[in-house]
Design a protein around this motif. Structure first.
Motif, mmCIF file in Angstrom:
data_model
loop_
_atom_site.group_PDB
_atom_site.id
_atom_site.type_symbol
_atom_site.label_atom_id
_atom_site.label_comp_id
_atom_site.label_asym_id
_atom_site.label_seq_id
_atom_site.Cartn_x
_atom_site.Cartn_y
_atom_site.Cartn_z
ATOM 1 N N MET A 69 -39.072 32.167 -7.816
ATOM 2 C CA MET A 69 -39.003 32.950 -9.029
ATOM 3 C C MET A 69 -40.184 33.755 -9.391
ATOM 4 S SD MET A 69 -35.679 32.623 -9.952
ATOM 5 C CE MET A 69 -35.724 33.266 -11.641
ATOM 6 N N ARG A 70 -40.078 34.996 -9.627
ATOM 7 C CA ARG A 70 -40.912 36.062 -10.237
ATOM 8 C C ARG A 70 -40.724 36.341 -11.679
ATOM 9 N NH1 ARG A 70 -39.959 40.226 -5.654
ATOM 10 N NH2 ARG A 70 -37.813 40.011 -6.536
ATOM 11 N N TYR A 71 -41.725 35.730 -12.460
ATOM 12 C CA TYR A 71 -41.417 35.835 -13.926
ATOM 13 C C TYR A 71 -42.542 36.953 -14.530
ATOM 14 C CZ TYR A 71 -39.282 31.420 -13.554
ATOM 15 O OH TYR A 71 -38.410 30.135 -13.321
ATOM 16 N N VAL A 72 -42.243 38.229 -15.068
ATOM 17 C CA VAL A 72 -43.001 39.138 -15.675
ATOM 18 C C VAL A 72 -42.771 39.166 -17.252
ATOM 19 C CG1 VAL A 72 -43.573 41.527 -15.575
ATOM 20 C CG2 VAL A 72 -43.027 40.372 -13.401
ATOM 21 N N ILE A 73 -44.003 38.959 -17.741
ATOM 22 C CA ILE A 73 -44.051 38.934 -19.251
ATOM 23 C C ILE A 73 -44.804 40.333 -19.733
ATOM 24 C CG2 ILE A 73 -44.603 37.838 -21.586
ATOM 25 C CD1 ILE A 73 -44.455 35.070 -19.748
ATOM 26 N N ILE A 74 -44.130 41.056 -20.526
ATOM 27 C CA ILE A 74 -44.855 42.241 -21.034
ATOM 28 C C ILE A 74 -45.450 41.884 -22.602
ATOM 29 C CG2 ILE A 74 -44.841 44.651 -21.536
ATOM 30 C CD1 ILE A 74 -42.543 45.050 -19.468
ATOM 31 N N GLY A 75 -46.544 41.674 -22.899
ATOM 32 C CA GLY A 75 -47.068 41.401 -23.817
ATOM 33 C C GLY A 75 -47.891 39.987 -23.917
ATOM 34 N N SER A 76 -49.117 39.999 -24.652
ATOM 35 C CA SER A 76 -49.783 38.819 -24.508
ATOM 36 C C SER A 76 -50.041 38.288 -26.005
ATOM 37 C CB SER A 76 -51.468 38.935 -23.942
ATOM 38 O OG SER A 76 -52.044 39.875 -24.787
ATOM 39 N N PRO A 129 -42.294 43.990 -9.090
ATOM 40 C CA PRO A 129 -40.975 43.256 -9.063
ATOM 41 C C PRO A 129 -40.808 41.922 -10.056
ATOM 42 C CG PRO A 129 -41.969 42.657 -7.117
ATOM 43 C CD PRO A 129 -43.058 43.419 -7.770
ATOM 44 N N TYR A 130 -39.737 41.864 -10.331
ATOM 45 C CA TYR A 130 -39.256 40.531 -11.277
ATOM 46 C C TYR A 130 -37.967 40.016 -11.042
ATOM 47 C CZ TYR A 130 -36.256 43.438 -14.447
ATOM 48 O OH TYR A 130 -35.194 44.153 -15.118
ATOM 49 N N ASP A 131 -37.969 38.614 -11.044
ATOM 50 C CA ASP A 131 -36.563 38.356 -11.002
ATOM 51 C C ASP A 131 -36.031 37.793 -12.566
ATOM 52 O OD1 ASP A 131 -35.902 37.735 -8.160
ATOM 53 O OD2 ASP A 131 -37.814 36.304 -8.470
ATOM 54 N N LYS A 132 -36.979 37.418 -13.412
ATOM 55 C CA LYS A 132 -36.797 37.322 -14.749
ATOM 56 C C LYS A 132 -37.685 38.366 -15.880
ATOM 57 C CE LYS A 132 -33.369 34.476 -14.181
ATOM 58 N NZ LYS A 132 -31.829 34.860 -14.602
ATOM 59 N N LEU A 133 -37.393 38.847 -16.727
ATOM 60 C CA LEU A 133 -38.158 39.802 -17.519
ATOM 61 C C LEU A 133 -38.322 39.248 -18.905
ATOM 62 C CD1 LEU A 133 -40.445 42.333 -17.707
ATOM 63 C CD2 LEU A 133 -38.252 43.511 -18.126
ATOM 64 N N ILE A 134 -39.266 39.189 -19.482
ATOM 65 C CA ILE A 134 -39.703 38.792 -20.708
ATOM 66 C C ILE A 134 -40.361 39.776 -21.606
ATOM 67 C CG2 ILE A 134 -40.376 37.058 -22.577
ATOM 68 C CD1 ILE A 134 -39.835 35.025 -20.400
ATOM 69 N N LEU A 135 -39.638 40.742 -22.686
ATOM 70 C CA LEU A 135 -40.374 41.606 -23.329
ATOM 71 C C LEU A 135 -41.077 40.912 -24.715
ATOM 72 C CD1 LEU A 135 -37.590 44.300 -22.999
ATOM 73 C CD2 LEU A 135 -39.672 44.014 -21.790
ATOM 74 N N ALA A 136 -42.240 40.999 -24.584
ATOM 75 C CA ALA A 136 -42.882 40.527 -25.907
ATOM 76 C C ALA A 136 -43.822 41.727 -26.320
ATOM 77 C CB ALA A 136 -43.725 39.190 -25.632
#
Length: 404
Positions: free
Chosen positions: A1-8, A96-103
């Motif tokens: 799985m590729r997880y991408v999170i936008i925001g730290s 690329p992502y499988d799951k994306l989290i917007l923060a």
């Protein structure tokens, strides 16, 4: 799985931590526009300027990211392609992502008080508090005898005002509402706070302030009200709330109200996209609180990693703790119209187990709101040693619930 999170921020970090607790194999990438290690944003107004050092309150050290194989990348995101399941950055990279989290967080709101100079730039000496750079800029103005106007009498505005006093700055707080923190406290507690600020800290508080203009051509020189009063100043701090950063979500076709709409699992309508923190709203509400960011981030990370989890309440308490003023407000302080509240007052004589060393530091006044035999809200001014028990009593246990 590729997880991408936008925001730290804390929501993004909580999501990454939750993912790693459930999935040790997937790749986790955090994309952020901020420089350096993520830090505790509430500490911006809770740390003395004289000892201000964001390195002292980073959320996780660099070793944590390495040990958990979490990539922290200083890259601004330009667009989201939900069909291709990719994120495009401004430097031309496609991730690329499988799951994306917007923060993606929020930006401070500056009402149009004539904030721009005649060339259309923000006037010199107008500040908000959102980043470390904001504090450094304000700190440079804290000279003995300087005059500051703080627009907004919420927690951040009051904490900023109290910190300015340490450096000999004369402070006036202008609050548009009839009394301070109308959503959290009642008029009596507000009046007590105003008296404390005036007596102990020499802070002038003006409520019901209808601001018409920030004076000055290139630099702020004063703030004028509709009644004609002008408060001269050398700089202005604007603390009028935040606006969620929703542009990426809206352009990607996600549902956006005042913030990105999520359910109690932190899911958007796209099963592969989650949102959390200041950029998200649940049941139409966005508290923009640290505790909210933690719980929503945890829920987003857990669900993205395939472990079902949900939240149902946040710690929405208000806390100010300074040498001049200590305040806790939690729960419902008389906000239900027509409700038959019973009011009770507590003082040190009513509290047998309130800890303090110096007797003068044991003083407090607590105003409780009871409804149908249940304690539903309270405000405490003074010694806050018992505040955690009160929060649990009123809010119950807050946290994440897991579905087996």
């Amino acid at each position: 799985m590729r997880y991408v999170i936008i925001g730290s921020g804390i929501a993004g970090l909580s999501a990454a931590e939750a993912i790693r607790s459930a999935d040790r194999e997937g790749s986790v990438t955090i994309l952020t526009g901020e420089k350096g290690l993520p830090y505790s944003r509430p500490m911006l107004t809770k740390t003395p300027f004289a000892s201000f050092d964001p390195k002292a309150w980073t959320v996780f050290p660099e070793a944590w990211f390495q040990e958990n194989a979490i990539a922290l990348c200083e890259k601004d995101v330009r667009a989201i392609d939900r069909d291709a399941k990719t994120v495009a950055t401004f430097d031309g990279e496609t991730i690329p992502y499988d799951k994306l989290i917007l923060a993606t967080g929020a930006d401070n709101f500056i009402p149009p008080f004539g904030n721009k100079d005649y060339e259309g730039q923000l006037k010199d000496g107008i500040f908000t508090i959102r980043t470390v750079d904001d504090i450094y800029a304000i700190k440079a103005r804290c000279l003995p005898g300087a005059r500051a106007v703080v627009i907004g009498g919420g927690v951040i505005g009051i904490e900023a005002a109290l910190e300015l006093l340490r450096y000999g700055v004369e402070v006036t707080i202008l609050e548009a509402m009839p009394y301070l923190m109308m959503r959290q406290i009642d008029p009596e507690i507000s009046a007590r706070i105003v008296d404390i600020l005036a007596d102990a800290a020499a802070v002038q508080v003006i409520t019901g302030a209808n601001i018409t203009r920030i004076e000055g051509e290139r630099a702020a020189t004063g703030v004028t009200l509709a009644d004609g009063r002008t408060f001269p100043c050398d700089f202005v701090i604007v603390s009028c709330g935040v606006r969620a950063r929703t542009a990426l979500a809206a352009e990607a076709g996600l549902k956006v109200g005042r913030a990105i709409q999520i359910d109690d699992h932190a899911r958007t309508e796209d099963p592969d996209v989650y949102a959390a923190g200041d950029c998200a709203e649940f049941r139409g509400v966005n508290y923009a609180l640290w505790a909210q960011g933690i719980l929503e981030g945890k829920a987003a990370g857990m669900n993205a990693a395939g472990k079902e989890a949900y939240f149902d309440r946040f710690d929405s308490s208000l806390v100010i703790n300074s040498p001049f003023l200590s305040l806790l407000a939690v729960g419902d302080l008389g906000k239900q119209e027509g409700a038959d509240y019973q009011i009770r007052y507590l003082t040190p004589q009513d509290a047998e187990h309130r800890y303090y060393v110096n007797p003068q530091h044991g003083a407090f006044i607590e105003k409780q709101y009871w409804l149908n035999g249940e304690l539903v809200g309270t405000g405490i001014i003074g010694n806050l040693a018992g505040m955690q028990d009160r929060k649990v009593q009123i809010l119950g246990e807050t946290g994440i619930h897991y579905v087996e």
